[in-house]
Design a protein around this motif. Structure first.
Motif, short mmCIF file in Angstrom:
data_model
loop_
_atom_site.label_atom_id
_atom_site.label_comp_id
_atom_site.label_asym_id
_atom_site.label_seq_id
_atom_site.Cartn_x
_atom_site.Cartn_y
_atom_site.Cartn_z
N GLU A 99 46.20 -7.48 61.83
CA GLU A 99 46.46 -7.94 60.50
C GLU A 99 45.27 -8.97 60.32
OE1 GLU A 99 49.26 -7.52 58.88
OE2 GLU A 99 49.86 -6.23 60.23
N GLU A 100 44.24 -8.84 60.68
CA GLU A 100 42.96 -9.59 60.48
C GLU A 100 41.77 -8.87 60.06
OE1 GLU A 100 42.23 -13.00 63.52
OE2 GLU A 100 43.43 -11.70 65.02
N SER A 101 41.09 -9.43 59.69
CA SER A 101 39.43 -8.95 58.97
C SER A 101 38.51 -9.55 59.52
CB SER A 101 39.69 -8.92 57.52
OG SER A 101 38.65 -8.28 56.98
N PHE A 102 37.62 -8.98 59.95
CA PHE A 102 36.38 -9.51 60.51
C PHE A 102 35.03 -9.08 59.92
CE2 PHE A 102 39.44 -9.02 63.67
CZ PHE A 102 39.52 -10.24 64.30
N ARG A 103 34.39 -10.06 59.57
CA ARG A 103 32.72 -9.59 58.67
C ARG A 103 32.07 -9.20 59.91
NH1 ARG A 103 30.55 -10.23 53.87
NH2 ARG A 103 32.59 -9.67 53.27
N ILE A 104 31.77 -8.07 59.90
CA ILE A 104 30.69 -7.59 60.93
C ILE A 104 29.25 -7.73 60.55
CG2 ILE A 104 30.31 -5.75 62.45
CD1 ILE A 104 33.10 -6.89 62.60
N LYS A 105 28.44 -8.46 61.32
CA LYS A 105 26.77 -8.33 61.32
C LYS A 105 26.05 -7.72 62.39
CE LYS A 105 27.86 -13.40 59.79
NZ LYS A 105 27.77 -14.82 60.20
N HIS A 106 24.79 -7.68 61.95
CA HIS A 106 23.96 -6.93 62.62
C HIS A 106 24.08 -7.47 64.21
CE1 HIS A 106 20.42 -5.15 64.37
NE2 HIS A 106 19.85 -6.34 64.92
N ALA A 107 23.86 -6.67 65.28
CA ALA A 107 24.00 -6.87 66.84
C ALA A 107 25.30 -7.24 67.00
CB ALA A 107 22.83 -8.06 66.95
#
Length: 292
Positions: A57-65
């Motif tokens: 149910e969650e959303s995560f902003r993904i970043k480099h590394a």
């Protein structure tokens, strides 16, 4: 070189292999991916692009590394954001059976997976030092998979298991009150990098560009942790591997050039200083002892 290691993206969500599969993807346009689950562990190693990873149910902003670990039977899908950046990542699938086999050797292999199952923490941020080490290990693993060298299967297993253990160590250190200081982590990663690249350029300039730190910081971290200069460490490691190679079928003239010595005279002096005997005398002494 790296382009040859890329794989064309597939929407397949099941494994063709028994133990693991690993891919290097680099896509500019991707069709939407629906929420799905699978019965193996899925690792994302994020290199470039703009996206969110929706897990449960969650959303995560993904970043480099970033490292993302999705356990079996966990619903997830990537949500792409309009961007000119390509979507570049490594994807590693590991079967539960293979992980269980590793945990029979040592429970430490399962620390990361168990941590995710218990805490529901799916995303782990890495500094550039750790992520560069991960990236180097993954490229080495993919290169070995695509090779036909002697001992290929055994080397693949060693590289995969080393990668899994390295990921466990990173997360353990992040969660531990006694986590490594940056300098200690840099030193350990430098040792790993040097040991895996003895045939390549290991100048301070090269190492500084690989780890995104200054040459002074590298020299200081190494001297402080091991008591000798990084040049001395590299020399000792190269001499050790040359000593082993000399006993093989390769000519001494090929061996010293392969491992970074510009000429025989400098190799001769370094070898004799380290072992008290010349390379030719060492080879002859070994061959004599073998024939006795």
């Amino acid at each position: 070189m790296k382009k040859k290691l890329q794989t064309k993206f597939s929407t397949r969500q099941y494994m063709l292999s028994k133990d693991f599969e690993i891919y290097y993807y680099n896509d500019k346009v991707l069709s939407p991916v629906k929420a799905h689950t699978h019965d193996y562990y899925e690792f994302y190693f994020f290199l470039e692009g703009d996206m969110d990873m929706c897990i449960g149910e969650e959303s995560f902003r993904i970043k480099h590394a970033d490292l993302v670990l999705i356990p079996p039977n966990t619903s997830h899908y990537p949500r792409f954001i309009d961007s000119e950046k390509p979507y570049r990542r490594f994807v590693l699938w590991i079967s539960r059976e293979y992980l269980n086999e590793l945990m029979q050797i040592s429970k430490d292999y399962g620390y990361l997976m168990q941590h995710v199952l218990v805490t529901k923490q799916y995303v782990f941020h890495n500094d550039l030092i750790n992520f560069n080490a991960i990236q180097s290990m993954i490229f080495g693993l993919i290169e070995e998979i695509k090779s036909d060298r002697f001992g290929r299967d055994a080397e693949i297993s060693l590289r995969l298991n080393s990668l899994i253990m390295y990921l466990n160590r990173i997360v353990y250190d992040q969660n531990s009150d006694k986590s490594f200081k940056t300098e200690k982590a840099l030193y350990l990663n430098l040792c790993d990098y040097i040991n895996n690249h003895l045939e390549e350029d290991l100048s301070l300039d090269k190492l500084a560009s690989e780890f995104y730190v200054s040459k002074y910081y590298i020299s200081h971290a190494f001297k402080h942790n091991i008591g000798i200069s990084i040049h001395q460490y590299i020399m000792k490691k190269r001499l050790m591997i040359c000593k082993d190679a000399i006993l093989g079928d390769d000519a001494i003239s090929h061996v010293f050039r392969r491992y970074g010595f510009n000429d025989y005279s400098s190799f001769y002096r370094a070898f004799k200083k380290e072992y008290g005997i010349s390379p030719k005398e060492f080879k002859s002494k070994y061959e004599i002892s073998e024939n006795i």
